[in-house]
Design a protein around this motif. Structure first.
Motif, PDB file in Angstrom:
ATOM      1  N   GLY A 293       0.804  -1.212   0.000  1.00 25.13           N
ATOM      2  CA  GLY A 293       0.000   0.000   0.000  1.00 25.13           C
ATOM      3  C   GLY A 293       0.834   1.258   0.000  1.00 25.13           C
ATOM      4  O   GLY A 293       0.325   2.350  -0.282  1.00 25.13           O
ATOM      5  N   HIS A 294       2.133   1.111   0.296  1.00 20.68           N
ATOM      6  CA  HIS A 294       3.033   2.266   0.342  1.00 20.68           C
ATOM      7  C   HIS A 294       3.960   2.337  -0.868  1.00 20.68           C
ATOM      8  O   HIS A 294       4.789   3.238  -0.959  1.00 20.68           O
ATOM      9  CB  HIS A 294       3.869   2.236   1.625  1.00 20.68           C
ATOM     10  N   GLU A 295       3.840   1.394  -1.801  1.00 21.81           N
ATOM     11  CA  GLU A 295       4.770   1.342  -2.926  1.00 21.81           C
ATOM     12  C   GLU A 295       4.593   2.565  -3.831  1.00 21.81           C
ATOM     13  O   GLU A 295       3.481   2.929  -4.183  1.00 21.81           O
ATOM     14  CB  GLU A 295       4.552   0.076  -3.760  1.00 21.81           C
ATOM     15  N   ARG A 296       5.719   3.140  -4.195  1.00 22.27           N
ATOM     16  CA  ARG A 296       5.739   4.284  -5.088  1.00 22.27           C
ATOM     17  C   ARG A 296       6.840   4.095  -6.130  1.00 22.27           C
ATOM     18  O   ARG A 296       7.846   3.426  -5.861  1.00 22.27           O
ATOM     19  CB  ARG A 296       6.013   5.586  -4.310  1.00 22.27           C
ATOM     20  N   PRO A 297       6.698   4.685  -7.322  1.00 20.90           N
ATOM     21  CA  PRO A 297       7.811   4.647  -8.274  1.00 20.90           C
ATOM     22  C   PRO A 297       9.004   5.419  -7.729  1.00 20.90           C
ATOM     23  O   PRO A 297       8.847   6.446  -7.046  1.00 20.90           O
ATOM     24  CB  PRO A 297       7.239   5.337  -9.518  1.00 20.90           C
TER      25      PRO A 297
END
Length: 315
Positions: A293-297
């Motif tokens: 849920g916290h994954e970002r590019p």
């Protein structure tokens, strides 16, 4: 670019929740197109789709636009994962992983468009990874002799020992042929640890995210991801990581060897390489890998050294 039910917004990279980011640089239009795993299983009465963000730098984006809306009867019904886009023969091809219906395996098929942002339409009739294998994360590579390949993961959920393999593609990119070439077996890595998924009560040695890169010294490099044991890498996190395998012959048939040092051991992974509009080599990855849920590019500048790659550190 086409719109769907999601609101088109101007956002920064930090505001985009996405796994498996992939950047296609359009030097002619001076634009970046950002793809990844986002709306992978649909929601409510909305079917899964592949989305794209567009920007003129690597910080500010507009989207999400719809890159691929599956037509009725399309072979992939869920798990819309890890799209990658390549310009081949003046068209744009998306290598897209999907899960088939009941009794069908996950695999990677190929979509096509006249524009890098889409809309994409089916090109291969189905997944072109082997029909009876559970596969994912197919990527494209054309060797020095002009043979086209898909490099992909043969899943740990079927094999226990996850593997990365390559299969030849027909010149029209509609089918594969011949026996796959095995590039690596995950269990052979000294740094790897088993990965478990309690939802399916399975454990095995995972392989993710192959990506090919021809180094200046003639080596053919393979970036890939799995999970490392604690206290192995530079931070000793024992999390999602990025490793490098290399073929010093420059051929996909190898022989392959494996760099003892991990490229990145920072709870980040599923990486690909791209050149920016000013020609700088960059790595696209998602960070953090957990908590979900916290994954970002995340985009990191890469320097090519005599015998490897170096990246900026994640602090």
């Amino acid at each position: 670019m086409i719109t769907g039910f999601r609101t088109i917004k101007k956002v920064t990279t930090e505001e985009i929740h996405m796994r498996d980011p992939f950047v296609f640089t359009d030097h002619q239009a001076k634009k970046y197109y950002l793809f990844g795993t986002s709306f992978a299983d649909g929601c409510g009465d909305e079917e899964p789709i592949f989305e794209v963000y567009v920007g003129s730098d690597l910080q500010h984006w507009e989207g999400p636009y719809v890159a691929f809306q599956p037509p009725k009867g399309f072979w992939g019904v869920r798990h819309y994962w890890a799209p990658e886009v390549f310009k081949i023969d003046e068209k744009y091809y998306m290598f897209a992983t999907c899960k088939g219906g009941i009794g069908e395996h996950r695999g990677t098929g190929i979509l096509v468009s006249d524009h890098p942002a889409g809309p994409y339409t089916p090109h291969s009739e189905q997944a072109i990874t082997p029909e009876n294998w559970e596969c994912l994360d197919g990527t494209y590579y054309e060797d020095r002799d002009g043979q086209r390949w898909m490099v992909f993961c043969h899943e740990w959920t079927q094999e226990y020992e996850g593997k990365i393999k390559a299969i030849r593609l027909t010149s029209d990119l509609k089918n594969s042929f011949g026996e796959p070439v095995e590039i690596l077996n995950a269990i052979d890595m000294p740094w790897i640890r088993p990965f478990g998924d309690p939802r399916i009560e399975k454990e095995g040695y995972l392989t993710d995210a192959p990506f090919m890169y021809e180094a200046g010294n003639g080596d053919l490099l393979l970036l890939w991801s799995s999970y490392s044991i604690p206290n192995y890498g530079d931070q000793g996190l024992g999390g999602y990581t990025v490793a490098i395998a290399r073929s010093r012959s420059g051929k996909i048939e190898g022989p392959w060897e494996h760099d003892p040092d991990l490229l990145m051991d920072r709870n980040a992974g599923h990486s690909s390489l791209f050149h920016t509009l000013d020609g700088q080599l960059h790595l696209a990855t998602h960070y953090p890998d957990t908590p979900h849920g916290h994954e970002r590019p995340l985009f990191l500048r890469v320097t090519e050294k005599n015998d490897g790659l170096g990246i900026e550190r994640i602090e």
